[in-house]
Scaffold this active site. Structure first.
Site, PDB file in Angstrom:
ATOM      1  N   TRP A   1       1.829   1.690  -3.457  1.00 46.90           N
ATOM      2  CA  TRP A   1       0.777   2.273  -4.319  1.00 46.90           C
ATOM      3  C   TRP A   1       0.864   3.799  -4.222  1.00 46.90           C
ATOM      4  CZ3 TRP A   1      -2.186   0.844  -8.195  1.00 46.90           C
ATOM      5  CH2 TRP A   1      -2.520  -0.500  -8.363  1.00 46.90           C
TER       6      TRP A   1
ATOM      7  N   TRP B   1     -20.427  11.402 -20.358  1.00 45.51           N
ATOM      8  CA  TRP B   1     -20.924  11.187 -18.990  1.00 45.51           C
ATOM      9  C   TRP B   1     -22.325  11.783 -18.881  1.00 45.51           C
ATOM     10  CZ3 TRP B   1     -17.812   7.907 -16.597  1.00 45.51           C
ATOM     11  CH2 TRP B   1     -16.460   7.880 -16.938  1.00 45.51           C
TER      12      TRP B   1
ATOM     13  N   GLU C   1       0.845  -1.212   0.000  1.00 46.54           N
ATOM     14  CA  GLU C   1       0.000   0.000   0.000  1.00 46.54           C
ATOM     15  C   GLU C   1       0.877   1.259   0.000  1.00 46.54           C
ATOM     16  OE1 GLU C   1      -3.164  -0.108  -0.676  1.00 46.54           O
ATOM     17  OE2 GLU C   1      -2.993  -2.275  -0.633  1.00 46.54           O
TER      18      GLU C   1
ATOM     19  N   TRP D   1     -16.093  10.968 -13.419  1.00 47.90           N
ATOM     20  CA  TRP D   1     -15.289  10.660 -12.232  1.00 47.90           C
ATOM     21  C   TRP D   1     -14.658  11.917 -11.648  1.00 47.90           C
ATOM     22  CZ3 TRP D   1     -10.138  11.947 -12.820  1.00 47.90           C
ATOM     23  CH2 TRP D   1      -9.666  12.106 -14.144  1.00 47.90           C
TER      24      TRP D   1
ATOM     25  N   TRP E   1      -9.371   7.404  -8.155  1.00 44.51           N
ATOM     26  CA  TRP E   1     -10.562   7.651  -8.979  1.00 44.51           C
ATOM     27  C   TRP E   1     -10.390   7.087 -10.389  1.00 44.51           C
ATOM     28  CZ3 TRP E   1     -15.492   8.771  -8.314  1.00 44.51           C
ATOM     29  CH2 TRP E   1     -15.880   9.153  -7.039  1.00 44.51           C
TER      30      TRP E   1
ATOM     31  N   ASN F   1     -10.978   2.670   2.834  1.00 44.19           N
ATOM     32  CA  ASN F   1     -10.522   2.450   1.453  1.00 44.19           C
ATOM     33  C   ASN F   1     -11.467   1.571   0.631  1.00 44.19           C
ATOM     34  OD1 ASN F   1      -8.543   2.473  -0.778  1.00 44.19           O
ATOM     35  ND2 ASN F   1      -8.361   0.296  -0.269  1.00 44.19           N
TER      36      ASN F   1
END
Ligand SMILES: Cc1cc2nc3c(=O)[nH]c(=O)nc-3n(C[C@H](O)[C@H](O)[C@H](O)COP(=O)(O)OP(=O)(O)OC[C@H]3O[C@@H](n4cnc5c(N)ncnc54)[C@H](O)[C@@H]3O)c2cc1C
Length: 472
Positions: free
Chosen positions: A284, A313, A281, A366, A389, A348
């Site tokens: 990341w 969208w 993590e 988004w 996102w 998360n």
């Protein structure tokens, strides 16, 4: 005279720029308070409050080291270069020291500062500090940046197994400097303290390096070994909650790494799934910072996969509002969105569910969700938020494949089987049992609840999203 410029790195310990400044000679510190710029960057009130509280404490700690802190109140960052030049001339500064940030606006600001100060014969030193490895240094065999997390992580593991990045040592107080009108300002918290924050919200997030270390230590001692299993259960305190501290730099990423490997006397050796998963993590986080650095267009609202810019969208402000306020009729989504509004933080797993629901089931842009998260998260960070996102919306690097759309009801049943998390954030459903709470209207639409009906049909909206992405 040396000038250290504090930005998103409000700490004394293991601070690369501060260490170099203090080793080079007598040091003065500067910080810029820029509410207009923060607003442009969608920084959340709870995050600004956290930043200012930490800054007030840092000012006192710097005083004990005889390092005066100059506090400059400005409008936008464009004013900084000239202001720094002015300060440097008044105080006979010979060198400026600051830690590098990966976002586009920050880099532009820093380039302008370098240009102006170097013209005035002032040395400008920017240091890599916010990441484990210098930005731009993790490259594949062709010298290109990695676009896939797995390969990036493998490269990081190779580097870590050779040596762990070192923490900087602490330093002594310097001789007191003669007082100057530039640093007479005591930080005034009141005029900048954002409206609308409750005392309970503020108390959730105590400031200070000691506090951050205590949080980290408690997690390493008590939470790490179960992290791989517990981190996905939103009703548990299964994660470290250090994100807010890392993002404004109360903690350094190196300190986290060393806390993780302390039990191995500082050697890179993975013991157990908890340790492995938490390291991944942290990587990341590293990955998204490197991605943002290498692809500045991501700071400018562009998708990583350019073809996804063609997606039409939906324009549905009422659906967006329902999502923002936690009134979609999908309990796990509503619980997450209400947790965010109440605390400035969201688990998360639930962030992923809420983001995928917005971008896939509601088919809303988004970027609207990214902005809302940024405006409310205490740990809001452009790189991680944008990365998260774009992962969920299948527009990003190494994103989830577009056809793998989470079903929020199954996710809820899997990760909150007893409905404890739902009950905590949705009091109107608290009386429902573990079977019905995930989908209160599943059987009888006429059931009387002070809770909205689902605003979208999960099955058909899933198919709609898949079709739209497939057509790209
Ligand atoms: C849609 C979405 C938006 C997100 N927005 C942000 C954000 O604005 N700021 C932010 O720091 N994280 C963000 N994340 C990542 C992650 O949700 C948070 O870092 C994590 O929930 C913070 O809790 P923690 O500190 O207890 O993390 P832990 O689980 O204890 O992890 C430790 C640290 O590792 C890093 N980390 C963990 N997971 C991730 C991840 N998936 N991506 C990047 N870094 C990670 C964080 O720095 C975190 O504090 C987002 C994820 C999603 C899906």
């Amino acid at each position: 005279m040396q000038l250290i410029w504090f930005r998103q790195d409000l700490r004394l310990h293991d601070h690369t720029a501060l260490w170099h400044a203090t080793q080079a000679g007598p040091t003065i510190a500067v910080v810029f308070i820029s509410p207009k710029q923060w607003q442009l960057h969608d920084d959340a009130p709870i995050k600004i409050d956290f930043y200012l509280r930490q800054l007030a404490q840092l000012q006192q700690q710097l005083q004990q080291l005889n390092i005066p802190l100059i506090i400059r109140h400005i409008g936008l960052w464009q004013e900084i270069a000239a202001d720094l030049q002015n300060i440097a001339q008044q105080l006979k500064i010979t060198a400026l020291h600051a830690n590098i940030e990966c976002d586009y606006n920050e880099r532009q600001r820093d380039a302008e500062v370098r240009q102006l100060l170097e013209q005035a014969n002032i040395q400008v030193n920017y240091y890599h500090d916010r990441t484990l490895f210098p930005l731009g240094s993790i490259r594949n065999q062709s010298g290109q940046p990695y676009q896939v997390f797995g390969a990036f992580k493998k490269k990081c593991y190779e580097h870590l197994s050779l040596s762990l990045p070192r923490c900087y040592p602490t330093f002594e107080a310097q001789q007191a400097l003669t007082a100057h009108p530039l640093w007479q300002t005591q930080l005034e918290l009141q005029p900048f303290c954002p409206q609308g924050l409750s005392i309970q919200q503020i108390e959730l997030w105590p400031i200070g390096e000691a506090q951050a270390f205590a949080l980290l230590d408690t997690f390493i001692e008590a939470g790490l070994s179960h992290y791989a299993e517990d981190r996905d259960v939103p009703a548990m305190h299964g994660t470290s909650k250090i994100g807010a501290y890392l993002n404004i730099g109360i903690l350094s990423i190196r300190q986290c790494l060393h806390a993780l490997f302390r039990s191995q006397q500082g050697h890179f050796h993975i013991e157990g799934r908890g340790q492995q998963t938490w390291l991944d993590e942290l990587l990341w986080r590293e990955f998204y910072q490197h991605i943002l650095f290498d692809h500045p267009r991501l700071s400018q609202h562009q998708p990583f996969q350019l073809k996804t810019a063609r997606i039409q969208w939906r324009d549905a402000p009422e659906d967006l509002h329902a999502w923002q306020q936690g009134l979609t009729g999908i309990p796990i989504v509503d619980a997450g969105m209400r947790q965010l509004l109440a605390t400035g933080w969201m688990h998360n797993r639930v962030r992923m569910i809420c983001a995928m629901f917005l971008s896939k089931n509601l088919l809303l842009d988004w970027r609207l969700g990214e902005q809302w998260f940024m405006q409310h998260l205490i740990d809001g960070d452009l790189a991680a938020n944008n990365g998260g996102w774009q992962w969920c919306a299948s527009t990003g690097t190494d994103a989830v494949p577009y056809f793998r759309i989470f079903n929020p009801i199954s996710q809820s049943q899997k990760f909150d089987p007893q409905g404890d998390y739902l009950r905590q954030w949705l009091p109107e459903l608290a009386h429902l049992d573990a079977k019905h709470i995930h989908q209160p209207y599943a059987k009888k639409q006429e059931i009387e609840l002070n809770y909205p009906l689902p605003i979208v049909d999960l099955k058909s909206s899933r198919l709609r999203a898949i079709e739209i992405f497939k057509a790209l």
